[in-house]
Design a protein around this motif. Structure first.
Motif, PDB file in Angstrom:
ATOM      1  N   LEU A   1      -9.563   1.240  -2.803  1.00 26.02           N
ATOM      2  CA  LEU A   1     -10.001   1.063  -1.545  1.00 26.02           C
ATOM      3  C   LEU A   1     -10.424   1.209  -0.231  1.00 26.02           C
ATOM      4  O   LEU A   1     -10.594   1.231   0.280  1.00 26.02           O
ATOM      5  CB  LEU A   1      -7.790   0.729  -1.623  1.00 26.02           C
ATOM      6  CG  LEU A   1      -8.284   0.173  -0.395  1.00 26.02           C
ATOM      7  CD1 LEU A   1      -8.469  -1.812  -1.119  1.00 26.02           C
ATOM      8  CD2 LEU A   1      -6.761   0.121  -0.537  1.00 26.02           C
ATOM      9  N   VAL A   2      -9.987   3.256  -0.726  1.00 27.69           N
ATOM     10  CA  VAL A   2     -10.133   4.355   1.211  1.00 27.69           C
ATOM     11  C   VAL A   2     -12.674   4.059   0.613  1.00 27.69           C
ATOM     12  O   VAL A   2     -12.441   4.495   1.333  1.00 27.69           O
ATOM     13  CB  VAL A   2      -9.684   5.258   0.132  1.00 27.69           C
ATOM     14  CG1 VAL A   2     -10.328   6.502   1.495  1.00 27.69           C
ATOM     15  CG2 VAL A   2      -7.658   5.353   1.107  1.00 27.69           C
TER      16      VAL A   2
ATOM     17  N   THR B   1      -6.277   3.125  -7.616  1.00 27.86           N
ATOM     18  CA  THR B   1      -6.652   1.290  -6.701  1.00 27.86           C
ATOM     19  C   THR B   1      -7.139   1.764  -5.479  1.00 27.86           C
ATOM     20  O   THR B   1      -7.703   1.579  -4.676  1.00 27.86           O
ATOM     21  CB  THR B   1      -5.878   0.626  -7.436  1.00 27.86           C
ATOM     22  OG1 THR B   1      -5.754   0.178  -8.312  1.00 27.86           O
ATOM     23  CG2 THR B   1      -5.635  -0.267  -6.494  1.00 27.86           C
ATOM     24  N   LEU B   2      -5.874   2.956  -5.081  1.00 23.24           N
ATOM     25  CA  LEU B   2      -6.036   3.396  -3.974  1.00 23.24           C
ATOM     26  C   LEU B   2      -7.723   3.836  -3.276  1.00 23.24           C
ATOM     27  O   LEU B   2      -8.268   3.897  -2.398  1.00 23.24           O
ATOM     28  CB  LEU B   2      -4.717   4.239  -3.536  1.00 23.24           C
ATOM     29  CG  LEU B   2      -3.874   3.193  -3.494  1.00 23.24           C
ATOM     30  CD1 LEU B   2      -2.273   4.928  -2.996  1.00 23.24           C
ATOM     31  CD2 LEU B   2      -3.705   2.923  -2.596  1.00 23.24           C
TER      32      LEU B   2
ATOM     33  N   LEU C   1       0.576  -1.503   0.208  1.00 29.81           N
ATOM     34  CA  LEU C   1      -0.351   0.026  -0.366  1.00 29.81           C
ATOM     35  C   LEU C   1       0.737   1.319  -0.070  1.00 29.81           C
ATOM     36  O   LEU C   1      -0.198   1.698  -0.677  1.00 29.81           O
ATOM     37  CB  LEU C   1      -0.689  -0.333   0.854  1.00 29.81           C
ATOM     38  CG  LEU C   1      -1.942  -0.970   1.546  1.00 29.81           C
ATOM     39  CD1 LEU C   1      -3.068  -1.058   2.607  1.00 29.81           C
ATOM     40  CD2 LEU C   1      -3.399  -0.596   0.267  1.00 29.81           C
TER      41      LEU C   1
ATOM     42  N   SER D   1       2.499   2.004  -3.513  1.00 30.26           N
ATOM     43  CA  SER D   1       1.669   2.489  -4.525  1.00 30.26           C
ATOM     44  C   SER D   1       1.455   3.462  -4.071  1.00 30.26           C
ATOM     45  O   SER D   1       1.448   4.064  -4.868  1.00 30.26           O
ATOM     46  CB  SER D   1      -0.264   1.279  -4.004  1.00 30.26           C
ATOM     47  OG  SER D   1       0.548  -0.179  -4.356  1.00 30.26           O
ATOM     48  N   LEU D   2       1.337   3.949  -3.012  1.00 29.32           N
ATOM     49  CA  LEU D   2       0.911   5.129  -2.593  1.00 29.32           C
ATOM     50  C   LEU D   2       2.174   6.462  -2.934  1.00 29.32           C
ATOM     51  O   LEU D   2       1.655   7.887  -3.488  1.00 29.32           O
ATOM     52  CB  LEU D   2       0.860   5.864  -1.010  1.00 29.32           C
ATOM     53  CG  LEU D   2       0.542   6.948  -0.426  1.00 29.32           C
ATOM     54  CD1 LEU D   2      -0.944   7.579  -1.119  1.00 29.32           C
ATOM     55  CD2 LEU D   2       0.054   6.950   0.377  1.00 29.32           C
TER      56      LEU D   2
ATOM     57  N   SER E   1       2.015   6.723  -7.008  1.00 22.87           N
ATOM     58  CA  SER E   1       1.133   7.035  -7.154  1.00 22.87           C
ATOM     59  C   SER E   1       1.070   8.868  -7.086  1.00 22.87           C
ATOM     60  O   SER E   1       0.201   9.138  -7.828  1.00 22.87           O
ATOM     61  CB  SER E   1      -0.290   7.515  -6.606  1.00 22.87           C
ATOM     62  OG  SER E   1       0.001   7.511  -4.649  1.00 22.87           O
TER      63      SER E   1
ATOM     64  N   TYR F   1      -4.212  12.247  -8.993  1.00 21.59           N
ATOM     65  CA  TYR F   1      -5.167  11.825  -7.760  1.00 21.59           C
ATOM     66  C   TYR F   1      -6.550  13.096  -8.303  1.00 21.59           C
ATOM     67  O   TYR F   1      -7.694  13.055  -8.972  1.00 21.59           O
ATOM     68  CB  TYR F   1      -5.153  12.501  -6.558  1.00 21.59           C
ATOM     69  CG  TYR F   1      -4.457  11.167  -5.426  1.00 21.59           C
ATOM     70  CD1 TYR F   1      -4.995  10.212  -5.656  1.00 21.59           C
ATOM     71  CD2 TYR F   1      -3.352  11.081  -5.932  1.00 21.59           C
ATOM     72  CE1 TYR F   1      -4.464   8.584  -4.888  1.00 21.59           C
ATOM     73  CE2 TYR F   1      -2.756   9.620  -5.343  1.00 21.59           C
ATOM     74  CZ  TYR F   1      -3.602   8.743  -4.646  1.00 21.59           C
ATOM     75  OH  TYR F   1      -3.043   7.232  -4.084  1.00 21.59           O
TER      76      TYR F   1
END
Lengths: 262, 326
Positions: free
Chosen positions: A242-243, A238-239, A26, A29-30, A33, A46
């Motif tokens: 998920l959030v 994707t993140l 995670l 990925s963060l 991104s 974002y």
């Protein structure tokens, strides 16, 4: 005492490894991104999600499908599960087996079957049905969601004295629909919300059927398509999904934990 | 607890009621009348049909044959929601997401009574059952006894013609059971409501009821006031089920081995150490507080005797005599 300490240490080690297993991807990925093409970090990926009309439309379509699917699933599953427990307990096993079928039959087989129907049945009804992703995909997702929703609702019903509650309500002057709406539904609220959440999660993650039937404007398909050309935006998406899922889960837990209804 | 019922309630009648499940007859020709305002205890062992009778009266089940009348009106085909009965279940019947006051007001809400009147009536009934301060509590915040009090208030809130009690005390501990039993009787007398109280506990039935109906295998064995059911059981089943009964051969009012006449004698009507008694050996001795229950092995079989507790009572293995108390 020594065994207890050893056991505790093992628990810490196992939980630590599990945390690393989940948290490291995670965080990676963060980090990915947030990277900017020329170097450095920023939230451009974002912002791209929020300003991309294709993605926003796909998200809207998927949320519409998810909400309609969740409502249809609950309308189907809750009265059926209650009726079976109250009046037909002997068919509970049969129903349980029947609801497993959508899990046993792979989505790709279902989609291939319906693609054949789509191609060969040129009737106004079918044409209308397949004219939009909402009317075309919702029936599939209802079928796919029923096994999960049925189990969640049935477990909720098993945890309350259903027959006594319904009889008490009827004795006080409530008809069966009123007893279900005012007494049973609030009593199994967390199970109902849980099954609604499972349905939402399923719809927001389903790619196979939508792609085979060529509906590319749903959110999960859009994520895959974006991932093929814009890796950073895809990971950010994707993140963000998920959030969103976690937020929904939190909402369900919060609503399920409240005792007060009205 | 005894009392005089206010004769303002509604008469109830089971007329030739049969309820069959396949080849099994849960009720086999039940004829039973409840007088207006009386509390009738329907007593019997598990599976005797007492709960079936209650469920038929509540409208949760339909008889295979026969009629049920409330206030002289045939209600056999009337749905449960329109029966005008109030029911207290064994346990866990309160709606878990509603407060005590909301539970009590539920029936009034179904009858479209206004919010202010509902709140007033709920508060009044919670006060009646001693829970005036717990209206805002949820069922999980109340003890088992308090929950059953709320269930009683809820059943009474709709001012039903008949109150149905389905073993409402069975899930409670002994002390609370006695307290609530007396509470139910007090409220029932105050409201003057015709009540059917289903129980398998004979002491509960004898203590609280105006009349006791003993049911066995779907058939009525005896219906009478508690004193008569206890002292003059109509059948061997009633004698065995309601309290303990010794069956002994007697001649000239004394236990006599080989005598042709058989008498049924309660444990408290036998005496330990009687001069003209039959000798035997104490098998068990159970201290019950004011009395001690002794089982004595004699020539005529095992006799159960209730004696006033005293340090000089014979112990296990001691030889003693048993006679009929004067």
């Amino acid at each position: 005492m020594g065994a207890q300490v050893r056991g505790r240490r093992w628990r810490v080690v196992v939980l630590g490894l599990a945390a690393v297993y989940f948290v490291v991807p995670l965080l990676s990925s963060l980090e990915f991104s947030l990277r900017k093409p020329g170097g450095g970090y920023g939230v451009a990926n974002y912002l791209a999600i929020a300003t991309d009309p294709v993605l926003l439309e796909a998200l809207t379509v998927s949320l519409e499908i998810a909400v309609i699917t969740a409502v249809l699933v609950l309308v189907l599953v809750v009265p059926t599960a209650v009726w079976v427990r109250l009046r037909l307990p002997s068919v509970a096993g049969l129903l349980e087996t029947a609801t497993i079928l959508p899990i046993v039959v792979p989505p790709v087989v279902m989609a291939a079957g319906i693609a054949f129907v789509q191609a060969n049945l040129n009737t106004p009804l079918f044409n209308a049905l397949f004219s939009s992703p909402i009317s075309a995909l919702t029936p599939f997702y209802v079928v796919l969601a029923v096994p999960f929703a049925y189990r969640a609702v049935d477990n909720g019903l098993a945890a309350v004295p259903l027959r006594t509650l319904v009889e008490a309500a009827r004795n006080l002057g409530a008809g069966l629909p009123t007893a279900l709406l005012r007494v049973v539904l609030p009593a199994i609220r967390s199970a109902v919300l849980g099954s609604a959440f499972l349905t939402l999660a399923l719809v927001l993650g389903e790619v196979v059927i939508a792609r085979i039937l060529l509906y590319t404007n749903t959110f999960p398909v859009a994520v895959v398509v974006v991932g093929q050309s814009q890796a950073g935006v895809s990971v950010a998406l994707t993140l963000a999904s998920l959030v969103l899922t976690w937020l929904l889960l939190l909402l369900v837990s919060f609503a399920g934990g409240r005792r007060r209804v009205s | 607890m005894t009392g005089t019922a206010v004769q303002s309630g509604t008469a109830v009648e089971f007329r030739g009621i049969r309820r069959s499940f396949g080849a099994t007859h849960a009720l086999d020709g039940l004829d039973l009348q409840l007088k207006p305002g009386e509390l009738l205890a329907l007593l019997g062992p598990s599976g005797c049909g007492k709960t079936t009778a209650l469920r038929l009266l509540a409208g949760f089940d339909s008889p295979t044959a026969g009629e049920i009348l409330i206030g002289g009106k045939d209600v056999t085909g009337v749905p449960a929601a329109k029966r005008d009965t109030g029911m207290v279940f064994q346990a866990y019947s309160l709606f878990p997401t509603m407060t005590a006051a909301e539970n009590v007001a539920f029936g009034l809400r179904m009858r479209k009574v206004g919010a202010a009147e509902r709140a007033r009536r709920a508060a009044e009934l919670l006060e009646l059952v001693g829970l005036g301060a717990r209206g805002a509590a949820y069922p999980h915040q109340l003890s088992g006894g308090q929950q059953q009090r709320v269930a009683l208030a809820r059943a009474l809130a709709v001012q039903p013609s008949v109150l149905l009690l389905d073993e409402p005390l069975s899930a409670l501990d002994a002390r609370v059971r006695v307290q609530l039993r007396d509470e139910i009787r007090r409220v029932q007398l105050a409201e003057g409501i015709t009540t059917l109280f289903v129980t398998h506990d004979q002491s509960e039935a004898l203590a609280v009821a105006d009349r006791v109906a003993v049911l066995n295998a779907g058939r009525l064995e005896q219906v009478d006031v508690p004193q008569i059911v206890y002292a003059h059981p109509a059948t061997p089943f009633v004698a065995e089920f309601v309290g303990v009964m010794n069956t002994v051969p007697v001649a000239d009012g004394r236990i006599t081995p080989g005598a042709a006449e058989q008498a049924q004698i309660r444990p408290e009507a036998l005496r330990i150490g009687a001069q003209e008694g039959i000798s035997g050996t104490v098998l068990t001795s159970t201290f019950l507080g004011a009395v001690t229950r002794l089982v004595v092995t004699t020539e005529v079989g095992e006799l159960t005797v209730d004696a006033v507790s005293h340090p000089n009572l014979p112990g296990i293995g001691d030889t003693t005599t048993v006679g009929v108390a004067a």
